[in-house]
Design a protein around this motif. Structure first.
Motif, PDB file in Angstrom:
ATOM      1  N   ARG A 282       0.876  -1.191   0.000  1.00  0.00           N
ATOM      2  CA  ARG A 282       0.000   0.000   0.000  1.00  0.00           C
ATOM      3  C   ARG A 282       0.901   1.226   0.000  1.00  0.00           C
ATOM      4  O   ARG A 282       1.951   1.243   0.675  1.00  0.00           O
ATOM      5  CB  ARG A 282      -0.878   0.020   1.249  1.00  0.00           C
ATOM      6  CG  ARG A 282      -1.809   1.241   1.327  1.00  0.00           C
ATOM      7  CD  ARG A 282      -2.698   1.169   2.561  1.00  0.00           C
ATOM      8  NE  ARG A 282      -1.924   1.101   3.803  1.00  0.00           N
ATOM      9  CZ  ARG A 282      -1.398   2.160   4.419  1.00  0.00           C
ATOM     10  NH1 ARG A 282      -1.549   3.376   3.911  1.00  0.00           N
ATOM     11  NH2 ARG A 282      -0.708   2.016   5.539  1.00  0.00           N
TER      12      ARG A 282
ATOM     13  N   LYS B 107      -3.800   7.084 -11.263  1.00  0.00           N
ATOM     14  CA  LYS B 107      -4.083   6.372 -12.527  1.00  0.00           C
ATOM     15  C   LYS B 107      -2.788   6.004 -13.254  1.00  0.00           C
ATOM     16  O   LYS B 107      -2.602   4.869 -13.688  1.00  0.00           O
ATOM     17  CB  LYS B 107      -4.955   7.255 -13.434  1.00  0.00           C
ATOM     18  CG  LYS B 107      -6.422   6.978 -13.258  1.00  0.00           C
ATOM     19  CD  LYS B 107      -7.203   7.611 -14.369  1.00  0.00           C
ATOM     20  CE  LYS B 107      -8.687   7.482 -14.021  1.00  0.00           C
ATOM     21  NZ  LYS B 107      -9.491   8.524 -14.600  1.00  0.00           N
TER      22      LYS B 107
ATOM     23  N   VAL C 167      -5.110  -5.222  -8.062  1.00  0.00           N
ATOM     24  CA  VAL C 167      -5.308  -3.923  -7.405  1.00  0.00           C
ATOM     25  C   VAL C 167      -6.480  -4.038  -6.438  1.00  0.00           C
ATOM     26  O   VAL C 167      -7.522  -4.607  -6.766  1.00  0.00           O
ATOM     27  CB  VAL C 167      -5.555  -2.816  -8.453  1.00  0.00           C
ATOM     28  CG1 VAL C 167      -5.875  -1.479  -7.773  1.00  0.00           C
ATOM     29  CG2 VAL C 167      -4.340  -2.679  -9.357  1.00  0.00           C
ATOM     30  N   LEU C 168      -6.275  -3.508  -5.225  1.00  0.00           N
ATOM     31  CA  LEU C 168      -7.297  -3.628  -4.174  1.00  0.00           C
ATOM     32  C   LEU C 168      -8.031  -2.296  -4.009  1.00  0.00           C
ATOM     33  O   LEU C 168      -7.500  -1.237  -4.382  1.00  0.00           O
ATOM     34  CB  LEU C 168      -6.647  -4.008  -2.843  1.00  0.00           C
ATOM     35  CG  LEU C 168      -5.713  -5.215  -2.885  1.00  0.00           C
ATOM     36  CD1 LEU C 168      -5.043  -5.417  -1.515  1.00  0.00           C
ATOM     37  CD2 LEU C 168      -6.469  -6.467  -3.265  1.00  0.00           C
ATOM     38  N   SER C 169      -9.238  -2.346  -3.442  1.00  0.00           N
ATOM     39  CA  SER C 169      -9.954  -1.088  -3.186  1.00  0.00           C
ATOM     40  C   SER C 169     -10.584  -1.150  -1.809  1.00  0.00           C
ATOM     41  O   SER C 169     -10.769  -2.234  -1.242  1.00  0.00           O
ATOM     42  CB  SER C 169     -11.027  -0.879  -4.256  1.00  0.00           C
ATOM     43  OG  SER C 169     -11.932  -1.963  -4.233  1.00  0.00           O
ATOM     44  N   ARG C 170     -10.874  -0.004  -1.260  1.00  0.00           N
ATOM     45  CA  ARG C 170     -11.597   0.051   0.009  1.00  0.00           C
ATOM     46  C   ARG C 170     -12.423   1.329   0.025  1.00  0.00           C
ATOM     47  O   ARG C 170     -12.139   2.268  -0.731  1.00  0.00           O
ATOM     48  CB  ARG C 170     -10.621   0.020   1.201  1.00  0.00           C
ATOM     49  CG  ARG C 170      -9.780   1.262   1.350  1.00  0.00           C
ATOM     50  CD  ARG C 170      -8.899   1.222   2.593  1.00  0.00           C
ATOM     51  NE  ARG C 170      -8.071   2.417   2.705  1.00  0.00           N
ATOM     52  CZ  ARG C 170      -8.370   3.472   3.473  1.00  0.00           C
ATOM     53  NH1 ARG C 170      -9.480   3.477   4.199  1.00  0.00           N
ATOM     54  NH2 ARG C 170      -7.568   4.524   3.515  1.00  0.00           N
ATOM     55  N   GLU C 171     -13.432   1.308   0.897  1.00  0.00           N
ATOM     56  CA  GLU C 171     -14.286   2.499   1.011  1.00  0.00           C
ATOM     57  C   GLU C 171     -13.486   3.656   1.568  1.00  0.00           C
ATOM     58  O   GLU C 171     -12.604   3.454   2.421  1.00  0.00           O
ATOM     59  CB  GLU C 171     -15.446   2.198   1.976  1.00  0.00           C
ATOM     60  CG  GLU C 171     -16.753   1.923   1.265  1.00  0.00           C
ATOM     61  CD  GLU C 171     -17.865   1.643   2.242  1.00  0.00           C
ATOM     62  OE1 GLU C 171     -17.991   2.382   3.233  1.00  0.00           O
ATOM     63  OE2 GLU C 171     -18.584   0.652   2.000  1.00  0.00           O
TER      64      GLU C 171
ATOM     65  N   ALA D 137     -11.153   5.469   0.548  1.00  0.00           N
ATOM     66  CA  ALA D 137      -9.701   5.577   0.325  1.00  0.00           C
ATOM     67  C   ALA D 137      -9.402   6.941  -0.291  1.00  0.00           C
ATOM     68  O   ALA D 137     -10.138   7.389  -1.180  1.00  0.00           O
ATOM     69  CB  ALA D 137      -9.241   4.468  -0.612  1.00  0.00           C
TER      70      ALA D 137
ATOM     71  N   GLU E 101      -7.744   9.631  -2.802  1.00  0.00           N
ATOM     72  CA  GLU E 101      -7.530   9.433  -4.246  1.00  0.00           C
ATOM     73  C   GLU E 101      -6.116   8.997  -4.586  1.00  0.00           C
ATOM     74  O   GLU E 101      -5.880   8.330  -5.588  1.00  0.00           O
ATOM     75  CB  GLU E 101      -7.830  10.744  -4.978  1.00  0.00           C
ATOM     76  CG  GLU E 101      -9.227  10.745  -5.557  1.00  0.00           C
ATOM     77  CD  GLU E 101      -9.510  11.986  -6.368  1.00  0.00           C
ATOM     78  OE1 GLU E 101      -8.543  12.619  -6.831  1.00  0.00           O
ATOM     79  OE2 GLU E 101     -10.695  12.291  -6.495  1.00  0.00           O
TER      80      GLU E 101
ATOM     81  N   GLU F 193      -4.169   7.068  -2.851  1.00  0.00           N
ATOM     82  CA  GLU F 193      -3.754   5.798  -2.222  1.00  0.00           C
ATOM     83  C   GLU F 193      -3.895   4.641  -3.214  1.00  0.00           C
ATOM     84  O   GLU F 193      -4.909   4.534  -3.904  1.00  0.00           O
ATOM     85  CB  GLU F 193      -4.613   5.520  -0.980  1.00  0.00           C
ATOM     86  CG  GLU F 193      -4.176   4.276  -0.225  1.00  0.00           C
ATOM     87  CD  GLU F 193      -5.016   4.062   1.032  1.00  0.00           C
ATOM     88  OE1 GLU F 193      -4.610   4.557   2.095  1.00  0.00           O
ATOM     89  OE2 GLU F 193      -6.086   3.416   0.928  1.00  0.00           O
ATOM     90  N   ILE F 194      -2.903   3.799  -3.258  1.00  0.00           N
ATOM     91  CA  ILE F 194      -2.958   2.601  -4.116  1.00  0.00           C
ATOM     92  C   ILE F 194      -2.578   1.400  -3.248  1.00  0.00           C
ATOM     93  O   ILE F 194      -1.616   1.472  -2.474  1.00  0.00           O
ATOM     94  CB  ILE F 194      -1.948   2.671  -5.288  1.00  0.00           C
ATOM     95  CG1 ILE F 194      -2.225   3.891  -6.163  1.00  0.00           C
ATOM     96  CG2 ILE F 194      -1.994   1.401  -6.133  1.00  0.00           C
ATOM     97  CD1 ILE F 194      -1.157   4.100  -7.236  1.00  0.00           C
TER      98      ILE F 194
END
Ligand code: HSE
Length: 409
Positions: free
Chosen positions: A345, A352, A367-371, A373, A375, A377-378
Motif C-alpha cells: 500500500r 491512474k 489492485v485492491l480497493s476500500r471504502e 480511500a 484518491e 492511495e494505491i
C-alpha cells in the motif's frame, strides 16, 4: 537398535519405509542406528523388495535377542495381544498403532511391560500423526484434565466433509477413504463410531487415570446423517462433526460420549476438514490447548510409530538431555531469497498513471480497493517472486511512495 515389524499393511509398510530411508535422522535425533531386521506377515511377499526380511513365525522374533523393539501394526485384538504380551515378557519394547488392542488390553500389557522392564508405547493409536498421547502423559501432566473433545476419526471426517462440501454420496466418499488407506479393514468400525470410541477411551484413561472400556461409553456413528441434516445444520450456522468427548463430572465420575454433534461454524473444530483430526483439551492450569493434524493415512500414522521407536532408542541410551549440534556459519537462508507475494500500500502523485506503471513493472498485480480511500492511495498484491526481485522492482517505481508492505502466506 534392531527391530521387528509385525504386520506389513498400510501403516507397517510406512514404518519400514521411514526407517529404511531416514537413517541419518535416526542417528541425529536418537543417537542410534535403527534397522528393521524382520517383518512378520502371513501374506506372500516373494516378489517384494522386502522378501528377505519377511518371516511367518513369531518365534523367530521372540527368540532373537538382537531384537530390542517390536512394532505391532497388525490391527485387531488377537493375535496382536498374544504376540505383544510375549514380546514384553521377553523384555522387548512394544510400539503399537492398534487402538483396539490398547482400548481392550492396555491394563495387562502395562503389567507385562512393568514386570519385564520394557516400554509399551502407542502414540499412533489415537489421531494418527498428532502427538496427543505424549502430550497428555507428559507435557500436560501438571494438569487435572477438566475435559477434552475432538474429531478422532479421519475416515468419518473425510466422509462428512465430502458429503457436506461436495454433495458426494456416503458410499462414494467411503470408497475414496478406503482407497486412500484411511479406513479400518472393516470400515463399520469407522462409520459406527467404534474407532472414535476406542480412541476416546484411551484418552479418557490417560486423562483420568483409570482404564475406560469402549463398552461403557455411549457410541453413535454417522450412518444416519443425511444431506438434509447437513442443510438444516447450515441454516442455523452449524456443521455436523463426529466427536469423542469426555469430562470429569462434579460427582467424580467420568463423562464420555461419541456421537455426531452440531458444531458452531465459528468454532475452530468446525474448520477441521477431510482426514484431519483435532483435539481440544482443557487443563486446570494450562487452560485450552488445541492439537491438529492428519488423523489417518500411511505416512502420518507411521510417523507417530517411528517417533515411539526412536523414543525406545533414547531410553536404551539413557539419553537425558535435549541437544543439537553447534551453530554452523551460513546455515540460515537469506530471507530476501524466499519466494513470496507482497501486499503493498502506498501513495502516488497521480494514481491512474502509477497503476499503469505498477502493472507494467510487476508484470500484473491485483489492485485492491476500500471504502473512503484517499484518491492518491494505491494498494495491490504482486504475483510470486523472490522478495529481492519484488523489492528491486518497487524501488525503481517513480512517483509512488510505499507506506505498508505485508507478505502473503
Ligand atoms: N480408521 C482410522 C481413522 C485410522 O479413519 O481415523 C486411524 O486411526
Amino acid at each position: 537398535m534392531k527391530i521387528a515389524v509385525m504386520g506389513c499393511g498400510t501403516v507397517g509398510s510406512g514404518v519400514v519405509d521411514i526407517i529404511d530411508n531416514k537413517s541419518d535422522l535416526m542417528i541425529r535425533s536418537a543417537n542410534e542406528n535403527i534397522e528393521v531386521k524382520y517383518i512378520l506377515d502371513i501374506r506372500d511377499f516373494s516378489d517384494s523388495p522386502l522378501a528377505s526380511r519377511i518371516v511367518k513365525d513369531i518365534d523367530v522374533i521372540l527368540n532373537d535377542d538382537e531384537i530390542e523393539t517390536v512394532v505391532e501394526t497388525m490391527g485387531g485384538v488377537e493375535p496382536a495381544f498374544t504376540f505383544c504380551k510375549k514380546c514384553l515378557e521377553k523384555g522387548k519394547n512394544v510400539v503399537t498403532s492398534n487402538k483396539a488392542l490398547v482400548a481392550a488390553k492396555a491394563e495387562e500389557l502395562f503389567d507385562a511391560a512393568r514386570n519385564n522392564n520394557a516400554a509399551f508405547m502407542f502414540e499412533a493409536a489415537v489421531c494418527g500423526g498428532i502427538p496427543v498421547i505424549r502430550t497428555l502423559f507428559s507435557a500436560l501432566s501438571a494438569n487435572n484434565i477438566l475435559s477434552f473433545a475432538g474429531i478422532l476419526n479421519g475416515t468419518t471426517n473425510f466422509i462428512l466433509t465430502k458429503m457436506i462440501n461436495e454433495k458426494m454420496s456416503f458410499d462414494t466418499a467411503l470408497k475414496i477413504a478406503q482407497d486412500k488407506g484411511y479406513a479400518e479393514k472393516d470400515p463399520t468400525a469407522d462409520v459406527e463410531g467404534l474407532d472414535a470410541g476406542r480412541k476416546t477411551c484411551i484418552l479418557a484413561s490417560i486423562a483420568y487415570g483409570h482404564h475406560v472400556y469402549p463398552e461403557e461409553i455411549h457410541t453413535e456413528g454417522i450412518k444416519a446423517i443425511t444431506l438434509e441434516d447437513a442443510a438444516y445444520a447450515a441454516s442455523k450456522g452449524y456443521k455436523i462433526k463426529l466427536l469423542g468427548k469426555a469430562d470429569k463430572r462434579n460427582d467424580g465420575k467420568i463423562g464420555a460420549i461419541v456421537c455426531p454433534f452440531f458444531v458452531n461454524e465459528t468454532s475452530m473444530i468446525s474448520g477441521v476438514n477431510g482426514v484431519y483430526n483435532a483435539i481440544s483439551v482443557k487443563g486446570d492450569s494450562v487452560g485450552d490447548v488445541l492439537l491438529y493434524g492428519q488423523g489417518a493415512g500411511k505416512e502420518a500414522t507411521a510417523s507417530a510409530v517411528v517417533g515411539d521407536v526412536m523414543e525406545c532408542a533414547r531410553l536404551k541410551k539413557n539419553e537425558k538431555h535435549y541437544y543439537w549440534d553447534k551453530h554452523e556459519d551460513g546455515i540460515i537462508e537469506d530471507y530476501m531469497l524466499y519466494e513470496t507475494a507482497l501486499y503493498i500500500r502506498g501513495y502516488a502523485k497521480n494514481a491512474k498513471n502509477s497503476i499503469i506503471n505498477i502493472r507494467e513493472a510487476f508484470g500484473g498485480v491485483s489492485v485492491l480497493s476500500r471504502e473512503d480511500a484517499p484518491e492518491n492511495e494505491i494498494a495491490f498484491i504482486t504475483s510470486k517472486a523472490t522478495e529481492k526481485e519484488l523489492r528491486e522492482t518497487l524501488s525503481e517505481l517513480k512517483d509512488f511512495a510505499p507506506a505498508s508492505i505485508i507478505r502473503i502466506l
